[in-house]
Structure formats: structure tokens, C-alpha cells
Design a protein around this motif. Structure first.
Motif, PDB file in Angstrom:
ATOM      1  N   UNK A 207     -41.624 -19.246 -30.190  1.00 38.54           N
ATOM      2  CA  UNK A 207     -40.833 -20.337 -29.601  1.00 38.54           C
ATOM      3  C   UNK A 207     -40.269 -21.242 -30.690  1.00 38.54           C
ATOM      4  N   UNK A 208     -41.086 -21.594 -31.687  1.00 36.85           N
ATOM      5  CA  UNK A 208     -40.611 -22.411 -32.806  1.00 36.85           C
ATOM      6  C   UNK A 208     -39.474 -21.707 -33.537  1.00 36.85           C
ATOM      7  N   UNK A 209     -39.608 -20.410 -33.705  1.00 41.48           N
ATOM      8  CA  UNK A 209     -38.582 -19.626 -34.384  1.00 41.48           C
ATOM      9  C   UNK A 209     -37.278 -19.632 -33.590  1.00 41.48           C
ATOM     10  N   UNK A 210     -37.393 -19.450 -32.273  1.00 41.79           N
ATOM     11  CA  UNK A 210     -36.195 -19.394 -31.426  1.00 41.79           C
ATOM     12  C   UNK A 210     -35.430 -20.708 -31.436  1.00 41.79           C
ATOM     13  N   UNK A 211     -36.139 -21.814 -31.571  1.00 44.24           N
ATOM     14  CA  UNK A 211     -35.494 -23.130 -31.554  1.00 44.24           C
ATOM     15  C   UNK A 211     -35.315 -23.699 -32.962  1.00 44.24           C
ATOM     16  N   UNK A 212     -35.571 -22.879 -33.959  1.00 42.89           N
ATOM     17  CA  UNK A 212     -35.382 -23.273 -35.364  1.00 42.89           C
ATOM     18  C   UNK A 212     -36.097 -24.585 -35.695  1.00 42.89           C
ATOM     19  N   UNK A 213     -37.302 -24.724 -35.197  1.00 42.66           N
ATOM     20  CA  UNK A 213     -38.106 -25.910 -35.515  1.00 42.66           C
ATOM     21  C   UNK A 213     -38.710 -25.721 -36.905  1.00 42.66           C
ATOM     22  N   UNK A 214     -38.362 -26.591 -37.835  1.00 44.47           N
ATOM     23  CA  UNK A 214     -38.906 -26.504 -39.184  1.00 44.47           C
ATOM     24  C   UNK A 214     -40.405 -26.736 -39.188  1.00 44.47           C
ATOM     25  N   UNK A 215     -41.127 -25.950 -39.983  1.00 43.49           N
ATOM     26  CA  UNK A 215     -42.594 -26.008 -39.996  1.00 43.49           C
ATOM     27  C   UNK A 215     -43.088 -26.250 -41.419  1.00 43.49           C
ATOM     28  N   UNK A 216     -43.930 -27.274 -41.556  1.00 47.12           N
ATOM     29  CA  UNK A 216     -44.680 -27.509 -42.788  1.00 47.12           C
ATOM     30  C   UNK A 216     -46.158 -27.475 -42.442  1.00 47.12           C
ATOM     31  N   UNK A 217     -46.927 -26.771 -43.270  1.00 49.72           N
ATOM     32  CA  UNK A 217     -48.365 -26.632 -43.009  1.00 49.72           C
ATOM     33  C   UNK A 217     -49.144 -27.453 -44.028  1.00 49.72           C
ATOM     34  N   UNK A 218     -50.067 -28.270 -43.529  1.00 52.29           N
ATOM     35  CA  UNK A 218     -50.977 -29.001 -44.403  1.00 52.29           C
ATOM     36  C   UNK A 218     -52.108 -28.058 -44.813  1.00 52.29           C
ATOM     37  N   UNK A 219     -52.187 -27.778 -46.107  1.00 52.88           N
ATOM     38  CA  UNK A 219     -53.203 -26.851 -46.604  1.00 52.88           C
ATOM     39  C   UNK A 219     -53.462 -27.185 -48.060  1.00 52.88           C
ATOM     40  N   UNK A 220     -54.723 -27.157 -48.484  1.00 57.00           N
ATOM     41  CA  UNK A 220     -55.072 -27.670 -49.810  1.00 57.00           C
ATOM     42  C   UNK A 220     -55.466 -26.613 -50.821  1.00 57.00           C
ATOM     43  N   UNK A 221     -55.095 -25.345 -50.572  1.00 55.08           N
ATOM     44  CA  UNK A 221     -55.327 -24.343 -51.593  1.00 55.08           C
ATOM     45  C   UNK A 221     -56.322 -23.280 -51.203  1.00 55.08           C
ATOM     46  N   UNK A 222     -56.944 -22.645 -52.202  1.00 55.98           N
ATOM     47  CA  UNK A 222     -57.948 -21.613 -51.929  1.00 55.98           C
ATOM     48  C   UNK A 222     -59.132 -22.185 -51.150  1.00 55.98           C
TER      49      UNK A 222
END
Length: 477
Positions: A207-222
């Protein structure tokens, strides 16, 4: 010609591989100095004030009079040299009479299924206690955005939390409603969100892809670094579930590049290893770093040598960025992208960001905040989505933010790039959103100098890099 005085806080020289670069501080424009301008500025740096007789005595035997005159005229135009009898120019404050919004941030839920130890959100709570925004409030926020953006072709809607995906039904409603409304008005809309990724499903990703919703993921590494701070409410590490969800996201989502947002804290500072894992092992398009220096729990904040070490590591990664750029490649280092974009565009800021001007954040009750970071804080609000923006109150803040001369910003060489730094960071650390981020001012100055050096080297070796990598990135933001 009368006597001319040197205005040192309007000129900053950076030498790059034998090239003398002059940054015009008020506009951040870059010029390569020739022998005449180098010699003239060297003289004025040494003596401060010079008249025609001194200039002829010092430089007349080396340069033609017309070349010296042309150089002096150019430096006077830039206010790097000024009539010695002329008083300092008063600061020009841009009056705010309206708020032409381009972006609205919807704080769709105060609840979050994680309990990250360094989180700055003052209204954050558990999922069961989360306070969700309702559609009536969100709809009023969209209508406010569209009314204030009447002269704009494109608007931006950002979903934030807590964890925004914990109120996915509202996000769907808002996207459907906004897409219809912008089509009626002949505008375009850009949607984006930042997520911890734990609630992603294949259906949501599609759904996010179909509506071109930009995605940023909070992630701190290994795993070892990520799990230090990014844990569930019950205290369990989340790396395994997040990494699994990210791989699924990147395999199904193709609308836009997906970036990772890293929070660097005490004990989580290995910039190189974090970047390489997130970019090369997991496959994020970009990785951006935010050093924590003003969080609510002091033990997590970076101080002194730790903060200095982080900036040195960012410069090490930045050198890899430059080497790749010269080859025509991008290693996806967001901080360098932003720094080089500011320098390439000749960024001139009177205020640090668009908060309160092009951007406002909305809480669950519809109150308007400077940005998402202030939602839940004790700082003032600036109207409500149902009653409109309190323009006089907001104007007073933005106009006040333009004058930080009492803090020493007036003569800082990066004042047109930094403009005093993040309002929220200053508020959280010093209790005053106007107080500069003194704790790393010098590190930021050094970072900007590094950016100038990097920009000049890339421009000399592969100028097409900016067209191929930075301009397309801006177009997708």
C-alpha cells in the motif's frame, strides 16, 4: 578612495589542494581567489584598515591599478571591505506577515511499541495508553495546509508518532482524502513517514508503495549496537525483527529510495560499521546520523571527546564519499548529501529550518507546534487546525529567531548555514530555543570546512556528480 576596513566575519578562506577558496559568509557563495584577491585580502587581514597610499605601497609594484580597483570594488560589493567610517550594518529582520505552509506533520499516535532509551518525545507512552489522532482533526489539518499553500504547486504530509504505523487506519484515510483534494485543486502531494519497521506487513508495504509514501526507518546498526537502546516495552532487543522487516520492505517497495536514520549515543558511535551494515548488508539507499546531545537522560548524550570522535568518523566516511563521487558513485551518506547540497546551492538561512514558516506539526487535539519534536513539550503552541494559525504569535517567534547576535552568532562563519542550530535541541539542552548549540559549534564549523573541501575536490574531478546524484535526490524529497 578613502580608507577601507576589513569585515572579517563576512569572509572565510579555505585552501583546497593549492586553490584558495573564499566563502562569502552572508550568502555562503564560494569563489576561487586569484593572486590579486589573495594578496588584497592578506593585506587587509594583516592591517585591518588601508587607504590608497598603503595599497599602492604594498601592492602597486605587483598588480596593475585597474586590477586592484576591480578587486576592491568586488570586495566592497560583498561587504568584505567597507568604508572605514561607515558603521556596522544593522541586522535585517525579515517580517512574517503570513505562513505559506508547504508541510504539515501529523502526530497520529503518542503510543509506541518500543521503549527506546534515548527517545526525546515528551508525550510518548505505551501502545495501550496511546492517544490517537482522529480523522476530523487530520482532515482539518489537511484543509489548513491546502489553504495556507494556495500559491504552491505541491504540499507535503508527514506521519509521525510514537510509531505512526500503530494508527494505520488514519493514515489510509488521510492519504485517500488528500489525494482527492489535491486533484481537485490541481496540486501534487508527497507523503512520508518515519517508522521503527516492527509493524510492517507485506500488505502495508504494498500500500505504501502504491501511494508512493516515502519511508525512513529508525535503526541503529548491527545487532549489538541496535539492541543497546532500541528495545521493546518489555526490554527485549528488536534487531532481529527489524532486520527481517527491512529486508521484506526493500524487496517489495520500489516507489522511492528508503533511508535509515541512526541515533548516535554513548556506546553507539561506530559510524563506519553502522553505515556499512545498514547500506551494504541490509541495502538501505541512504544512511543518516543524528548525534544525541540533549536527550532527557544525560547518560546517553554524547559529550566532549565522544562527540569529537563522532565528527572525526563522519569525516572519515565523508572521504570515502568523495572518493566514490569522483568515480561517479554514491555511498548513500545522507549527512554529506545535505552538506554538499547546502554548499552547492549557496544556502542562505536566516533561521535554522522551516519550522514555523513552511512547516508546522499537529498534535492529537489539533494544536499547532513548531515541529514534531515540540509536540508534548511545555513550549507554546501557535493556534489550532480548527481556528487557524496564530500568525502574530508565530511571527514574533520567527522574527525573534533571526536575531541571535546576543549569543555570538553575528560573527560566526557558518551563521548562514547553521543559523543557530535546532530549536528543539537548544530548548532541550538549555531551556531556550534561541540559544545556539554551543556544545558543538566548533565541530560544526570544522564540518562545514570539510564540506567545502569535499565540494571543491568533487567539482574539480567529476562535476557531473552533483547533477546525477544530488539533484535527483532533491527531486524525490
Amino acid at each position: 578612495m578613502g580608507s577601507l576596513a576589513f569585515i572579517p566575519h563576512n569572509a572565510h578562506r579555505v585552501d583546497v589542494d593549492g586553490r584558495a577558496m573564499l566563502m562569502h559568509v552572508p550568502t555562503t557563495s564560494l569563489f576561487e581567489m586569484d593572486e590579486v584577491s589573495r594578496s588584497v585580502l592578506d593585506l587587509f587581514r594583516r592591517v585591518g584598515v588601508a587607504d590608497a597610499d598603503l595599497l599602492r605601497a604594498e601592492l602597486g609594484h605587483r598588480f596593475a591599478p585597474e586590477d586592484l580597483t576591480q578587486c576592491l570594488q568586488g570586495l566592497v560589493t560583498l561587504d568584505i571591505l567597507r568604508d572605514a567610517g561607515q558603521p556596522d550594518r544593522p541586522l535585517s529582520i525579515q517580517k512574517v506577515e503570513d505562513v505559506p505552509l508547504s508541510t504539515i506533520i501529523l502526530n497520529v499516535n503518542t503510543g509506541c511499541n518500543l521503549a527506546c532509551t534515548y527517545c526525546y518525545k515528551e508525550d510518548l507512552t505505551t501502545p495501550a495508553k496511546g492517544e490517537r489522532m482522529d480523522f476530523a482533526t487530520a482532515r482539518s489539518a489537511i484543509e489548513l495546509l491546502l489553504a495556507q499553500a494556495a500559491g504552491r504547486d505541491k504540499v507535503n504530509v508527514v506521519f509521525f508518532g510514537g510509531e505512526p504505523l500503530s494508527n494505520m487506519p488514519l493514515i489510509r484515510q488521510v492519504v485517500d482524502y488528500t489525494e482527492t483534494r489535491v486533484a481537485e485543486l490541481g496540486k501534487a502531494v508527497d507523503f512520508s513517514l518515519t517508522t521503527n519497521a516492527t509493524l510492517l506487513t507485506e500488505e502495508i508495504v504494498d500500500w505504501l508503495d502504491a501511494h508512493r509514501v516515502g519511508v525512513t526507518v529508525s535503526m541503529d546498526g548491527p545487532r549489538a549496537l541496535h539492541d543497546r537502546n532500541r528495545r521493546t516495552v518489555g526490554g527485549r532487543g528488536t534487531y532481529d525483527v527489524v532486520a527481517t522487516k527491512v529486508r521484506m520492505l526493500l524487496s517489495r517497495y520500489s516507489a522511492r529510495p528508503v533511508g535509515a536514520r541512526v541515533t548516535l549515543t554513548a556506546g553507539v558511535t561506530d559510524v563506519i560499521a553502522i553505515h556499512d551494515h545498514l547500506k551494504n548488508d541490509l541495502g538501505f539507499a541512504e544512511v543518516g546520523f543524528g548525534p544525541a546531545t540533549s536527550g532527557p537522560i544525560a547518560v546517553f548524550n554524547l559529550k566532549g571527546d565522544m562527540l569529537k570522535g563522532v565528527f572525526e568518523d563522519m569525516k572519515t566516511l565523508g572521504r570515502r564519499y568523495v572518493e566514490a563521487a569522483i568515480r561517479g558513485e554514491s555511498i548513500g551518506f545522507s549527512n554529506m548529501h545535505q552538506l554538499l547540497s547546502d554548499i552547492a546551492q549557496g544556502m542562505k538561512k536566516a533561521v535554522p529550518c522551516g519550522a514555523g514558516l513552511g512547516l508546522l506539526a499537529v498534535d492529537k487535539g489539533g494544536d499547532l507546534h513548531l515541529c514534531h519534536r515540540f509536540v508534548g513539550s511545555n513550549q507554546p503552541t501557535y493556534g489550532n487546525v480548527t481556528t487557524g494559525i496564530d500568525v502574530p504569535k508565530l511571527a514574533a517567534f520567527v522574527e525573534g529567531a533571526q536575531d541571535r547576535s546576543s549569543f555570538g552568532c553575528k560573527t560566526c562563519r557558518i551563521r548562514s548555514i547553521c543559523a543557530g542550530g535546532c530549536y528543539h535541541e537548544s530548548y532541550a539542552r538549555q531551556g531556550d530555543p534561541f540559544a545556539p548549540v554551543y556544545h558543538y559549534c566548533e565541530l560544526l564549523r570544522d564540518w562545514v570546512d570539510f564540506g567545502i573541501e569535499s565540494y571543491v575536490r568533487i567539482l574539480a574531478a567529476n562535476p557531473s556528480f552533483f547533477r546525477h546524484h544530488l539533484e535527483p535526490r532533491r527531486a524525490t524529497q
